[in-house]
Design an enzyme around this catalytic site. Structure first.
Site, PDB file in Angstrom:
ATOM      1  N   SER A 136       0.827  -1.214   0.000  1.00  0.00           N
ATOM      2  CA  SER A 136       0.000   0.000   0.000  1.00  0.00           C
ATOM      3  C   SER A 136       0.858   1.259   0.000  1.00  0.00           C
ATOM      4  O   SER A 136       0.565   2.226  -0.711  1.00  0.00           O
ATOM      5  CB  SER A 136      -0.887   0.042   1.256  1.00  0.00           C
ATOM      6  OG  SER A 136      -1.623  -1.141   1.391  1.00  0.00           O
ATOM      7  N   GLU A 256      -4.614   3.612 -11.889  1.00  0.00           N
ATOM      8  CA  GLU A 256      -5.965   4.184 -11.965  1.00  0.00           C
ATOM      9  C   GLU A 256      -6.811   3.497 -13.040  1.00  0.00           C
ATOM     10  O   GLU A 256      -7.972   3.170 -12.805  1.00  0.00           O
ATOM     11  CB  GLU A 256      -5.852   5.675 -12.265  1.00  0.00           C
ATOM     12  CG  GLU A 256      -7.016   6.475 -11.779  1.00  0.00           C
ATOM     13  CD  GLU A 256      -6.725   7.954 -11.906  1.00  0.00           C
ATOM     14  OE1 GLU A 256      -7.150   8.535 -12.917  1.00  0.00           O
ATOM     15  OE2 GLU A 256      -6.042   8.515 -11.020  1.00  0.00           O
ATOM     16  N   ARG A 259      -7.561   0.003 -11.963  1.00  0.00           N
ATOM     17  CA  ARG A 259      -8.665  -0.141 -10.994  1.00  0.00           C
ATOM     18  C   ARG A 259      -9.995  -0.377 -11.703  1.00  0.00           C
ATOM     19  O   ARG A 259     -10.828  -1.142 -11.235  1.00  0.00           O
ATOM     20  CB  ARG A 259      -8.771   1.116 -10.127  1.00  0.00           C
ATOM     21  CG  ARG A 259      -7.780   1.046  -9.029  1.00  0.00           C
ATOM     22  CD  ARG A 259      -7.821   2.129  -8.013  1.00  0.00           C
ATOM     23  NE  ARG A 259      -6.664   1.888  -7.169  1.00  0.00           N
ATOM     24  CZ  ARG A 259      -5.845   2.813  -6.701  1.00  0.00           C
ATOM     25  NH1 ARG A 259      -6.073   4.075  -6.953  1.00  0.00           N
ATOM     26  NH2 ARG A 259      -4.812   2.482  -5.969  1.00  0.00           N
ATOM     27  N   GLY A 356     -23.810 -28.300   0.340  1.00  0.00           N
ATOM     28  CA  GLY A 356     -22.543 -29.040   0.497  1.00  0.00           C
ATOM     29  C   GLY A 356     -21.769 -29.145  -0.798  1.00  0.00           C
ATOM     30  O   GLY A 356     -20.527 -29.195  -0.797  1.00  0.00           O
ATOM     31  N   GLU A 379      -4.495  -3.941  -6.836  1.00  0.00           N
ATOM     32  CA  GLU A 379      -4.681  -2.539  -7.274  1.00  0.00           C
ATOM     33  C   GLU A 379      -5.156  -1.663  -6.118  1.00  0.00           C
ATOM     34  O   GLU A 379      -5.914  -0.706  -6.327  1.00  0.00           O
ATOM     35  CB  GLU A 379      -5.671  -2.401  -8.442  1.00  0.00           C
ATOM     36  CG  GLU A 379      -5.476  -3.319  -9.599  1.00  0.00           C
ATOM     37  CD  GLU A 379      -4.235  -3.029 -10.419  1.00  0.00           C
ATOM     38  OE1 GLU A 379      -3.583  -1.993 -10.198  1.00  0.00           O
ATOM     39  OE2 GLU A 379      -3.913  -3.868 -11.262  1.00  0.00           O
ATOM     40  N   ALA A 382      -9.261  -2.340   0.024  1.00  0.00           N
ATOM     41  CA  ALA A 382     -10.485  -1.560   0.286  1.00  0.00           C
ATOM     42  C   ALA A 382     -10.152  -0.312   1.106  1.00  0.00           C
ATOM     43  O   ALA A 382     -10.693   0.776   0.844  1.00  0.00           O
ATOM     44  CB  ALA A 382     -11.499  -2.433   1.022  1.00  0.00           C
TER      45      ALA A 382
HETATM   46  C1  LIG Z   1      -2.182 -12.283  -6.347  1.00  0.00           C
HETATM   47  C2  LIG Z   1      -1.559 -10.920  -6.243  1.00  0.00           C
HETATM   48  C3  LIG Z   1      -1.061 -10.306  -7.375  1.00  0.00           C
HETATM   49  C4  LIG Z   1      -0.421  -9.051  -7.282  1.00  0.00           C
HETATM   50  N1  LIG Z   1       0.120  -8.492  -8.414  1.00  0.00           N
HETATM   51  C5  LIG Z   1       0.880  -7.364  -8.288  1.00  0.00           C
HETATM   52  C6  LIG Z   1       1.575  -6.828  -9.416  1.00  0.00           C
HETATM   53  O1  LIG Z   1       1.451  -7.332 -10.547  1.00  0.00           O
HETATM   54  N2  LIG Z   1       2.403  -5.767  -9.218  1.00  0.00           N
HETATM   55  C7  LIG Z   1       2.546  -5.181  -7.990  1.00  0.00           C
HETATM   56  O2  LIG Z   1       3.303  -4.203  -7.892  1.00  0.00           O
HETATM   57  N3  LIG Z   1       1.853  -5.641  -6.920  1.00  0.00           N
HETATM   58  C8  LIG Z   1       1.042  -6.717  -7.035  1.00  0.00           C
HETATM   59  N4  LIG Z   1       0.364  -7.221  -5.942  1.00  0.00           N
HETATM   60  C9  LIG Z   1       0.549  -6.574  -4.637  1.00  0.00           C
HETATM   61  C10 LIG Z   1      -0.665  -5.820  -4.167  1.00  0.00           C
HETATM   62  O3  LIG Z   1      -0.806  -4.634  -4.895  1.00  0.00           O
HETATM   63  C11 LIG Z   1      -0.482  -5.593  -2.653  1.00  0.00           C
HETATM   64  O4  LIG Z   1      -0.581  -6.851  -2.008  1.00  0.00           O
HETATM   65  C12 LIG Z   1      -1.501  -4.629  -2.117  1.00  0.00           C
HETATM   66  O5  LIG Z   1      -1.278  -3.325  -2.593  1.00  0.00           O
HETATM   67  C13 LIG Z   1      -1.470  -4.586  -0.578  1.00  0.00           C
HETATM   68  O6  LIG Z   1      -0.173  -4.418  -0.095  1.00  0.00           O
HETATM   69  P1  LIG Z   1       0.397  -5.380   1.055  1.00  0.00           P
HETATM   70  O7  LIG Z   1       0.105  -6.783   0.664  1.00  0.00           O
HETATM   71  O8  LIG Z   1       1.813  -5.023   1.284  1.00  0.00           O
HETATM   72  O9  LIG Z   1      -0.452  -5.046   2.327  1.00  0.00           O
HETATM   73  P2  LIG Z   1      -0.142  -3.842   3.357  1.00  0.00           P
HETATM   74  O10 LIG Z   1       0.095  -2.585   2.633  1.00  0.00           O
HETATM   75  O11 LIG Z   1       0.897  -4.318   4.301  1.00  0.00           O
HETATM   76  O12 LIG Z   1      -1.525  -3.746   4.115  1.00  0.00           O
HETATM   77  C14 LIG Z   1      -1.928  -4.689   5.128  1.00  0.00           C
HETATM   78  C15 LIG Z   1      -3.299  -4.272   5.650  1.00  0.00           C
HETATM   79  O13 LIG Z   1      -3.225  -2.964   6.242  1.00  0.00           O
HETATM   80  C16 LIG Z   1      -4.149  -2.088   5.592  1.00  0.00           C
HETATM   81  N5  LIG Z   1      -3.562  -0.752   5.526  1.00  0.00           N
HETATM   82  C17 LIG Z   1      -2.364  -0.400   4.984  1.00  0.00           C
HETATM   83  N6  LIG Z   1      -2.168   0.934   5.110  1.00  0.00           N
HETATM   84  C18 LIG Z   1      -3.271   1.441   5.702  1.00  0.00           C
HETATM   85  C19 LIG Z   1      -3.686   2.754   6.098  1.00  0.00           C
HETATM   86  N7  LIG Z   1      -2.940   3.833   5.868  1.00  0.00           N
HETATM   87  N8  LIG Z   1      -4.891   2.889   6.722  1.00  0.00           N
HETATM   88  C20 LIG Z   1      -5.672   1.809   6.949  1.00  0.00           C
HETATM   89  N9  LIG Z   1      -5.339   0.539   6.598  1.00  0.00           N
HETATM   90  C21 LIG Z   1      -4.161   0.357   5.984  1.00  0.00           C
HETATM   91  C22 LIG Z   1      -4.382  -2.691   4.207  1.00  0.00           C
HETATM   92  O14 LIG Z   1      -5.617  -2.270   3.662  1.00  0.00           O
HETATM   93  C23 LIG Z   1      -4.364  -4.185   4.549  1.00  0.00           C
HETATM   94  O15 LIG Z   1      -5.608  -4.563   5.063  1.00  0.00           O
HETATM   95  C24 LIG Z   1      -0.331  -8.425  -6.025  1.00  0.00           C
HETATM   96  C25 LIG Z   1      -0.885  -9.038  -4.883  1.00  0.00           C
HETATM   97  C26 LIG Z   1      -1.495 -10.269  -4.986  1.00  0.00           C
HETATM   98  C27 LIG Z   1      -2.048 -10.927  -3.739  1.00  0.00           C
END
Ligand SMILES: Cc1cc2nc3c(=O)[nH]c(=O)nc-3n(C[C@H](O)[C@H](O)[C@H](O)COP(=O)(O)OP(=O)(O)OC[C@H]3O[C@@H](n4cnc5c(N)ncnc54)[C@H](O)[C@@H]3O)c2cc1C
Length: 401
Positions: A136, A256, A259, A356, A379, A382
């Site tokens: 994120s 964007e 999304r 089931g 992307e 939530a």
């Molecule tokens: C199958 C898959 C494919 C993907 N493909 C790509 C890709 O092609 N390229 C790429 O670059 N990335 C890719 N991603 C990565 C994806 O974009 C990230 O997993 C996503 O952005 C969330 O980041 P994170 O997993 O590090 O979670 P984190 O950022 O660590 O977040 C963990 C939790 O904390 C919450 N959180 C974080 N910050 C805040 C805040 N400020 N306020 C409130 N809540 C917060 C989040 O909503 C989440 O619930 C992929 C992920 C998956 C699972």
């Protein structure tokens, strides 16, 4: 075809493209999707078929060999494809984002070099922002590019690359502090590098390793990987747009439109779940009648269909806004948030309707149940969508004084 998720005002060309894609999905994707997904097998034949249909070049301008279609056409095609199998829409999505970033931000040379081969699917794109320590919070990235003569030397570890193994072009976001004095805002010292590579796993280029596929609960078939750069040399003319420091903005622009694409996927998966649920509810009998005749199940179907319609309308609205040249971050954030949440709910209701049998791998809903959660994360989660939506609302509704 049912009556849900219709789109008014499409041109003849858009309708023709959509009906061709829909036919392809019904004939070539749905019959094999669940089996391939259970084997975690890459859908090579399906990808070849989509290349022939021109799907990889849908939004690439005609002058570069693409179809020059709108974001709306593209999103509606993605909706159809995800209705068949979400993993296939994942194969197209990162390709589409990279092609879009090249079209919007690439130099003339970069466009001419990459886009014609991207339009045919010969060159396939992946994009990489996330790292093991962040997803994120993109501004916290640590991968670095350091200038060395006529090249940049890249070092760092990237995470979660959709199509990391199968792609031959990766847009990689790195920190480049060159020319940006200490204290520069983090997002102004980032650069997108266009990294060309061989497909496959292991050391694919000197200084570049794709370790292997990450094992996932769903969204199988499409490869998701790490990417390790250890002294990877990238020519200076492979900085996207030719100027360093613009990477954050370029990536956010790509995300964007991505999304809208993820919202379209949510719509497609939800539609399929509704189709499966409404069919099963008319076949399964309990207490002497089809379960569809029990009001509790009819109410479920009513809620599911309403969610399918609402998500589709918001997705179409977000795409049309972008196509009209206006800022659509609010609409894209809302569409992505709503479509992914509704998708999860519609899939869960279809699962419950199956009783089931929904738990059996023989039923398609089992696959959808494992796929839907990915849309809550990809992307932007939530929470991130709500942050974007909230900020924009406060801009629009700022009180005076
Ligand atoms: C199958 C898959 C494919 C993907 N493909 C790509 C890709 O092609 N390229 C790429 O670059 N990335 C890719 N991603 C990565 C994806 O974009 C990230 O997993 C996503 O952005 C969330 O980041 P994170 O997993 O590090 O979670 P984190 O950022 O660590 O977040 C963990 C939790 O904390 C919450 N959180 C974080 N910050 C805040 C805040 N400020 N306020 C409130 N809540 C917060 C989040 O909503 C989440 O619930 C992929 C992920 C998956 C699972």
């Amino acid at each position: 075809m049912g009556r849900l998720a219709q789109t008014d005002g499409l041109t003849d060309v858009q309708q023709e493209i959509l009906s061709t894609v829909r036919e392809f999905v019904d004939k070539e994707i749905i019959p094999v999707a669940t089996e391939l997904e259970h084997r975690d097998e890459y859908p090579t034949r399906i990808v070849e078929g989509l290349k022939e249909l021109g799907v990889f070049g849908l939004m690439i301008p005609e002058e570069y060999g693409g179809l020059g279609e709108s974001l709306l056409t593209y999103a509606l095609c993605v909706e159809e494809i995800a209705r068949g199998w979400m993993s296939v829409s994942g194969i197209i999505n990162t390709h589409f984002i990279v092609a879009y970033m090249l079209k919007q931000h690439g130099t003339q040379e970069q466009r001419e070099y990459f886009l014609p081969r991207m339009a045919t699917g010969e060159v396939r794109g992946a994009f990489s922002m996330s790292e093991p320590g962040l997803g994120s919070d993109v501004s916290a990235i640590t991968s670095k590019g350091v200038r060395d003569g006529d090249a940049y030397v890249l070092t760092g570890q990237k995470m979660w690359l959709t199509n990391g193994g199968s792609s031959t072009l990766v847009a990689v976001l790195c920190r480049t502090d060159e020319g940006h004095p200490e204290g520069t805002a983090p997002h102004k010292s980032m650069t997108t590098f266009l990294v060309e590579k061989e497909p496959g796993f292991g050391q694919v280029e000197p200084g570049l390793t794709i370790p292997g596929k990450i094992e996932k609960m769903g969204y199988k078939g499409v490869d998701t990987t790490e990417l390790i750069m250890d002294g990877l040399r990238v020519p200076a003319d492979r900085v996207l747009g030719g100027v360093t420091g613009r990477g954050f903005y370029q990536m956010m622009d790509g995300v964007e439109v991505g999304r809208v694409n993820v919202a379209a996927r949510g719509c497609g998966v939800a539609q399929r779940a509704f189709e499966l649920g409404v069919a099963y509810a008319q076949q399964r009998q309990t207490f002497g009648k089809p379960i569809a005749q029990h009001q509790a199940i009819q109410f479920k179907l009513a809620e599911m269909a309403t969610k399918v319609e609402a998500a589709h309308a918001m997705m179409v609205n977000a795409a049309r806004k972008k196509d009209s040249g206006r800022r659509n971050d609010l609409e894209a954030g809302m569409a992505k948030y709503l479509a992914s949440e509704y998708c999860k709910e519609v899939v869960e209701d279809a699962f419950r309707i199956h009783g089931g049998y929904g738990f059996s791998k023989e039923y398609e809903i089992e696959r959808l149940y494992r796929e839907a959660p990915m849309l809550l994360i990809g992307e932007g989660t939530a929470e991130i969508q709500k942050m974007i939506i909230g900020r924009r609302l406060l801009e629009e509704y700022r009180i005076q004084g």
